[in-house]
Design an enzyme around this catalytic site. Sequence first.
Site, short mmCIF file in Angstrom:
data_model
loop_
_atom_site.label_atom_id
_atom_site.label_comp_id
_atom_site.label_asym_id
_atom_site.label_seq_id
_atom_site.Cartn_x
_atom_site.Cartn_y
_atom_site.Cartn_z
N SER A 220 50.97 49.21 58.48
CA SER A 220 51.77 48.03 58.93
C SER A 220 52.11 47.03 57.91
O SER A 220 52.76 47.14 56.94
CB SER A 220 51.10 47.71 60.06
OG SER A 220 51.92 46.78 60.88
N ASP B 169 58.04 44.09 59.78
CA ASP B 169 57.10 44.25 58.84
C ASP B 169 57.25 45.65 58.31
O ASP B 169 58.29 46.28 58.37
CB ASP B 169 55.76 44.31 59.65
CG ASP B 169 55.74 45.20 60.49
OD1 ASP B 169 56.50 45.98 60.93
OD2 ASP B 169 54.38 45.40 60.98
N ASP C 235 55.96 48.67 58.75
CA ASP C 235 56.63 49.80 59.66
C ASP C 235 57.50 49.49 60.86
O ASP C 235 57.81 50.29 61.48
CB ASP C 235 55.41 50.49 60.24
CG ASP C 235 54.61 49.86 61.20
OD1 ASP C 235 54.81 48.50 61.14
OD2 ASP C 235 53.77 50.25 61.80
N ASP D 151 57.39 47.76 63.19
CA ASP D 151 57.09 47.79 64.81
C ASP D 151 57.02 46.14 65.34
O ASP D 151 56.45 45.79 66.36
CB ASP D 151 55.91 48.52 65.18
CG ASP D 151 54.69 48.09 64.44
OD1 ASP D 151 54.69 47.14 63.64
OD2 ASP D 151 53.66 48.54 64.83
#
Length: 447
Positions: free
Chosen positions: A102, A243, A245, A247
């Site tokens: 992340s 960010d 990833d 999400d």
Amino acid sequence: MVRKYFGTDGIRGLANGDKLTPELALKVGMAAGTKFVRGDHRNRVVIGKDTRRSGYMIEQALTAGFTAVGMDVYLLGPMPTPAVAMLTRSLRADLGVMISASHNPYEDNGIKLFRPDGYKLSDEIELEIEGLIDSDMSRHLAKGKEIGRAHRDEEARTRYIEYAKRTLPRNIDLAGLRVVLDCANGAAYKVAPIALWELGAEVFTIGAEPDGFNINHKVGSTAPEAVAAKVKEVRADIGIALDGDADRVIIIDEKGHVVDGDQFMAVIAESWMERQMLQGGGIVATIMSNLGLERHLTKLGLTLERTQVGDRYVLEAMRDKGFNVGGEQSGHIILSDFTTTGDGLVAALQLLAVLKQKNVPISEICSRFEKVPQLLRSVKFKSGKPLEHKQVMQAIADGQAMLGNGGRLVVRASGTEPVIRVMGEADDAVLVETVVSQVEAAIKQVA
């Protein structure tokens, strides 16, 4: 039972460190594959990743583990976490995997697992997988023709782009909008710019040149200064920072000011209430969301359901109690009409729709309430359990008493790194500073 490998959001740690190694990834593939092998069809798992160099290593180890227990593997390449969740459902896979840490720096990595319906695994299933990881897996190995195969899915990116575009209301396009998009040199560096451009926006992209080591480095939702500067440079209508990833999302208004997830959720709640789309009579957020958001929603006749930190817990509450909007102050926005997890691009599209409909500056749209003074500090520790120390427990109790019923004090250990978060909020900013500093000092003394 104590969790050995899984944290609040899958398995995460330093790549090739004490925990996250190719050996562990191999065992995770074998264990998760064994848990989700079912029926008499060819079982399949989809695997996406972000742009970290270590993703290659973990991807191959997971592939070996899954194929060893008879699962066919579909490799998606760099792909946002929500895209993996969506494609797990769309491709009728038995399991989905996202390789990402992340917003963490490139040295870290992680493994997130999704059920066939695109939702993250429950604590109970994660514990079952942990038990399998530490067991003798040899009896679960496939033989001969039952060994799985690996495929590279070249159409996955297009599938997700079209899916994301369809979440924008049909009578709206983005023509005439100047948008700065920061992809954090991460998983969305290809799909997000294409989706916004195809919807008609003029897109200025930064953070879209990953090299395996620059993910989240001075770009993305954890470093909004880069996109804020670009917004002012090109006089954009809005800045969107994802960010690593993708999400989570942070918005920057036309003045270069950061809009956090609380204001974002307030906008969506009001918009969906006006369109009679809002379900549950309010929204779900975590204990970290600002008290100002709660007061604002109350004035609208809406409720704020609070959960512990972690988008998985927000989603669980949404499903249990019938809400369709939820999220975190950090920018995880979950819109369950469209997604089964936080989706930065899809959430941003909903805000862009409001921008087009209202035809006023985004700074005006995203100033829904006045924040209550809030202070968050992070204290690192090497080992042990500082929050169980008597001195810290007393400092927390004293702080709560000082804030009284009109304020909140939240002290918690991070689920992804060795850090303790200390958050205080009340109408008196000086009091908040005093309380947080006292608790922080107590933790430092024992940490």
